[in-house]
Motif scaffolding. Structure first.
Motif, PDB file in Angstrom:
ATOM      1  N   PRO A  32      55.573  47.277  49.455  1.00 34.97           N
ATOM      2  CA  PRO A  32      56.997  46.871  49.653  1.00 34.97           C
ATOM      3  C   PRO A  32      57.603  46.168  48.418  1.00 34.97           C
ATOM      4  CG  PRO A  32      55.629  45.698  51.214  1.00 34.97           C
ATOM      5  CD  PRO A  32      54.731  46.722  50.541  1.00 34.97           C
ATOM      6  N   SER A  33      59.036  46.570  48.313  1.00 36.89           N
ATOM      7  CA  SER A  33      59.683  45.967  47.336  1.00 36.89           C
ATOM      8  C   SER A  33      59.872  44.516  47.456  1.00 36.89           C
ATOM      9  CB  SER A  33      61.291  46.363  47.587  1.00 36.89           C
ATOM     10  OG  SER A  33      62.065  45.956  46.680  1.00 36.89           O
ATOM     11  N   GLY A  34      59.516  43.675  46.540  1.00 34.36           N
ATOM     12  CA  GLY A  34      59.297  42.207  46.416  1.00 34.36           C
ATOM     13  C   GLY A  34      58.044  41.642  46.475  1.00 34.36           C
ATOM     14  N   VAL A  35      56.856  42.780  46.671  1.00 40.88           N
ATOM     15  CA  VAL A  35      55.579  42.120  47.171  1.00 40.88           C
ATOM     16  C   VAL A  35      55.040  41.827  45.827  1.00 40.88           C
ATOM     17  CG1 VAL A  35      54.299  44.446  46.327  1.00 40.88           C
ATOM     18  CG2 VAL A  35      53.539  42.992  48.109  1.00 40.88           C
ATOM     19  N   GLY A  36      55.572  42.081  44.445  1.00 39.17           N
ATOM     20  CA  GLY A  36      55.146  41.565  43.488  1.00 39.17           C
ATOM     21  C   GLY A  36      54.194  42.404  42.388  1.00 39.17           C
ATOM     22  N   LYS A  37      54.609  43.783  42.804  1.00 39.40           N
ATOM     23  CA  LYS A  37      53.732  44.952  42.108  1.00 39.40           C
ATOM     24  C   LYS A  37      53.786  44.842  40.428  1.00 39.40           C
ATOM     25  CE  LYS A  37      55.910  47.597  44.546  1.00 39.40           C
ATOM     26  NZ  LYS A  37      56.946  48.835  44.945  1.00 39.40           N
ATOM     27  N   GLY A  38      55.087  44.452  40.196  1.00 36.71           N
ATOM     28  CA  GLY A  38      55.671  44.326  38.617  1.00 36.71           C
ATOM     29  C   GLY A  38      54.580  43.462  37.996  1.00 36.71           C
ATOM     30  N   THR A  39      54.441  42.284  38.542  1.00 30.97           N
ATOM     31  CA  THR A  39      53.880  41.370  37.581  1.00 30.97           C
ATOM     32  C   THR A  39      52.314  41.595  37.786  1.00 30.97           C
ATOM     33  OG1 THR A  39      55.448  39.536  38.715  1.00 30.97           O
ATOM     34  CG2 THR A  39      53.610  38.585  37.724  1.00 30.97           C
ATOM     35  N   LEU A  40      51.981  42.083  38.914  1.00 26.61           N
ATOM     36  CA  LEU A  40      50.511  42.333  38.999  1.00 26.61           C
ATOM     37  C   LEU A  40      50.281  43.512  38.026  1.00 26.61           C
ATOM     38  CD1 LEU A  40      48.110  41.707  40.922  1.00 26.61           C
ATOM     39  CD2 LEU A  40      49.123  43.492  42.602  1.00 26.61           C
ATOM     40  N   VAL A  41      50.838  44.489  38.053  1.00 23.27           N
ATOM     41  CA  VAL A  41      50.706  45.334  37.097  1.00 23.27           C
ATOM     42  C   VAL A  41      50.652  44.789  35.491  1.00 23.27           C
ATOM     43  CG1 VAL A  41      51.492  47.622  36.045  1.00 23.27           C
ATOM     44  CG2 VAL A  41      51.630  47.344  38.456  1.00 23.27           C
ATOM     45  N   LEU A  43      49.638  42.314  34.450  1.00 22.69           N
ATOM     46  CA  LEU A  43      48.641  41.224  34.402  1.00 22.69           C
ATOM     47  C   LEU A  43      47.315  42.335  34.237  1.00 22.69           C
ATOM     48  CD1 LEU A  43      47.942  38.375  34.217  1.00 22.69           C
ATOM     49  CD2 LEU A  43      47.403  38.439  36.695  1.00 22.69           C
ATOM     50  N   VAL A  44      47.089  43.303  35.210  1.00 21.88           N
ATOM     51  CA  VAL A  44      46.164  44.184  35.114  1.00 21.88           C
ATOM     52  C   VAL A  44      46.193  44.861  33.782  1.00 21.88           C
ATOM     53  CG1 VAL A  44      45.227  46.359  36.288  1.00 21.88           C
ATOM     54  CG2 VAL A  44      45.982  44.527  37.619  1.00 21.88           C
ATOM     55  N   MET A  45      47.386  45.417  33.238  1.00 27.77           N
ATOM     56  CA  MET A  45      47.432  46.239  32.137  1.00 27.77           C
ATOM     57  C   MET A  45      46.783  45.337  30.861  1.00 27.77           C
ATOM     58  SD  MET A  45      48.635  49.170  33.026  1.00 27.77           S
ATOM     59  CE  MET A  45      48.717  49.680  31.350  1.00 27.77           C
ATOM     60  N   SER A  46      47.273  44.362  30.867  1.00 30.01           N
ATOM     61  CA  SER A  46      46.902  43.227  29.822  1.00 30.01           C
ATOM     62  C   SER A  46      45.141  43.168  29.801  1.00 30.01           C
ATOM     63  CB  SER A  46      47.576  42.050  29.843  1.00 30.01           C
ATOM     64  OG  SER A  46      47.055  41.320  30.830  1.00 30.01           O
ATOM     65  N   ARG A  47      44.416  43.364  30.888  1.00 30.93           N
ATOM     66  CA  ARG A  47      43.163  43.078  30.956  1.00 30.93           C
ATOM     67  C   ARG A  47      42.351  44.436  31.036  1.00 30.93           C
ATOM     68  NH1 ARG A  47      42.837  38.719  35.615  1.00 30.93           N
ATOM     69  NH2 ARG A  47      44.066  36.967  34.600  1.00 30.93           N
ATOM     70  N   VAL A  48      42.688  45.552  31.482  1.00 27.68           N
ATOM     71  CA  VAL A  48      41.773  46.928  31.700  1.00 27.68           C
ATOM     72  C   VAL A  48      41.982  47.482  30.497  1.00 27.68           C
ATOM     73  CG1 VAL A  48      41.411  48.405  33.211  1.00 27.68           C
ATOM     74  CG2 VAL A  48      42.177  46.514  34.207  1.00 27.68           C
ATOM     75  N   ASP A 192      43.774  36.733  41.782  1.00 26.14           N
ATOM     76  CA  ASP A 192      42.657  37.567  43.029  1.00 26.14           C
ATOM     77  C   ASP A 192      43.069  38.863  42.995  1.00 26.14           C
ATOM     78  OD1 ASP A 192      41.616  35.037  43.188  1.00 26.14           O
ATOM     79  OD2 ASP A 192      42.106  34.714  45.215  1.00 26.14           O
ATOM     80  N   ALA A 193      44.364  39.040  43.073  1.00 23.28           N
ATOM     81  CA  ALA A 193      44.872  40.530  43.487  1.00 23.28           C
ATOM     82  C   ALA A 193      44.497  41.163  42.231  1.00 23.28           C
ATOM     83  CB  ALA A 193      46.506  40.325  43.768  1.00 23.28           C
ATOM     84  N   ALA A 194      45.057  40.578  40.998  1.00 20.83           N
ATOM     85  CA  ALA A 194      44.650  41.484  39.730  1.00 20.83           C
ATOM     86  C   ALA A 194      43.271  41.502  39.417  1.00 20.83           C
ATOM     87  CB  ALA A 194      45.268  40.575  38.561  1.00 20.83           C
ATOM     88  N   ASN A 195      42.567  40.748  39.918  1.00 22.31           N
ATOM     89  CA  ASN A 195      41.002  41.036  39.662  1.00 22.31           C
ATOM     90  C   ASN A 195      40.500  42.243  40.648  1.00 22.31           C
ATOM     91  OD1 ASN A 195      40.125  39.413  37.784  1.00 22.31           O
ATOM     92  ND2 ASN A 195      39.632  37.742  39.068  1.00 22.31           N
ATOM     93  N   ASN A 196      40.858  42.172  41.929  1.00 20.58           N
ATOM     94  CA  ASN A 196      40.346  43.186  42.755  1.00 20.58           C
ATOM     95  C   ASN A 196      41.081  44.469  42.397  1.00 20.58           C
ATOM     96  OD1 ASN A 196      39.252  41.578  44.644  1.00 20.58           O
ATOM     97  ND2 ASN A 196      41.177  41.224  45.845  1.00 20.58           N
TER      98      ASN A 196
END
Ligand code: 5GP
Length: 213
Positions: A32-41, A43-48, A192-196
């Motif tokens: 859903p809009s506002g769940v923080g997908k952008g920030t999460l993505v 973070l994941v992009m910078s690590r994987v 935790d979400a980014a790690n998962n």
């Protein structure tokens, strides 16, 4: 799981030296809009390693700080409609009064080059991808609870009160439609979400696929 190793290193191990010889995985992230997908993505992009993010085309106006060609390709409705006519989208959908679409040729080229491609889509787009690419990996990002989602959306203050209401209504629907997804990641603590998410990407690289395109 926490091995204490940097995720980029884990990526090399998990993916193995040959993972680039295979077609990449198509990974759809919805929530859903506002769940923080952008920030999460971000973070994941910078690590994987070996993961690229598709930039969508939208008719929405840019928010402050959004950059053409990085956040989205911002286009007017006539241009968007012409792209639909030319069959340039892998999927597209209308969401809260604006259109959003995924550029097909870029995504396919990346997959062929062996990169995993991340798409950030609302639910209708995720469903379209699921029916046309059954091997796509569908991940639903959930808020810890609905009140928190409402707070985040209001705190972001990038939309009018009316649009926020539309987006909250959409969010309620989306939360009810999670059954099409294979994974659910709760975005409670960002780390935790980014790690998962990263672990899902790595695990999927090891999946044995019987019919690979
Ligand atoms: P926003 O306006 O907040 O950037 O995006 C609104 C919704 O559209 C979000 O759920 C976002 O994930 C989704 N979205 C962004 N790009 C695309 C796209 O290319 N296709 C579809 N179907 N949804 C998209």
């Amino acid at each position: 799981m926490n091995t204490g190793e940097p995720l980029t290193k884990l990526g090399h191990k998990a993916g193995g030296p040959n993972h680039r010889l295979k077609m990449g995985n198509l990974i759809v992230l919805t929530g859903p809009s506002g769940v923080g997908k952008g920030t999460l993505v971000d973070l994941v992009m910078s690590r994987v390693v070996g993961l690229v993010r598709s930039v969508s085309v939208t008719t929405r106006l840019p928010r402050p700080g959004e950059v053409e060609g990085q956040s989205y390709f911002f286009r007017d409705r006539a241009t968007f409609d012409a792209m639909v006519e030319r069959n340039e989208f892998m999927e597209w959908a209308e969401f809260a009064g604006n259109c959003y679409g995924t550029p097909k040729s870029w995504v396919n080229a990346q997959l062929k080059a062996g990169h995993d491609v991340l798409l950030e889509l609302e639910v209708q787009g995720a469903r379209q991808i699921h029916s046309q690419s059954p091997a796509a990996i569908l991940i639903f990002i959930s808020p810890p609870n609905f009140n928190e989602l409402e707070e985040r959306l209001r705190a972001r203050a990038t939309e009018t009160a009316e649009i926020i209401l539309v987006r909250l209504q959409k969010a309620k629907q989306e939360l009810q439609e999670k059954n099409v997804f294979q994974y659910e990641v709760v975005n409670d603590k960002l780390e935790d979400a980014a790690n998962n998410l990263a672990h899902i990407v790595y695990a999927e690289r090891l999946r044995i696929r019987t019919s690979e395109g």
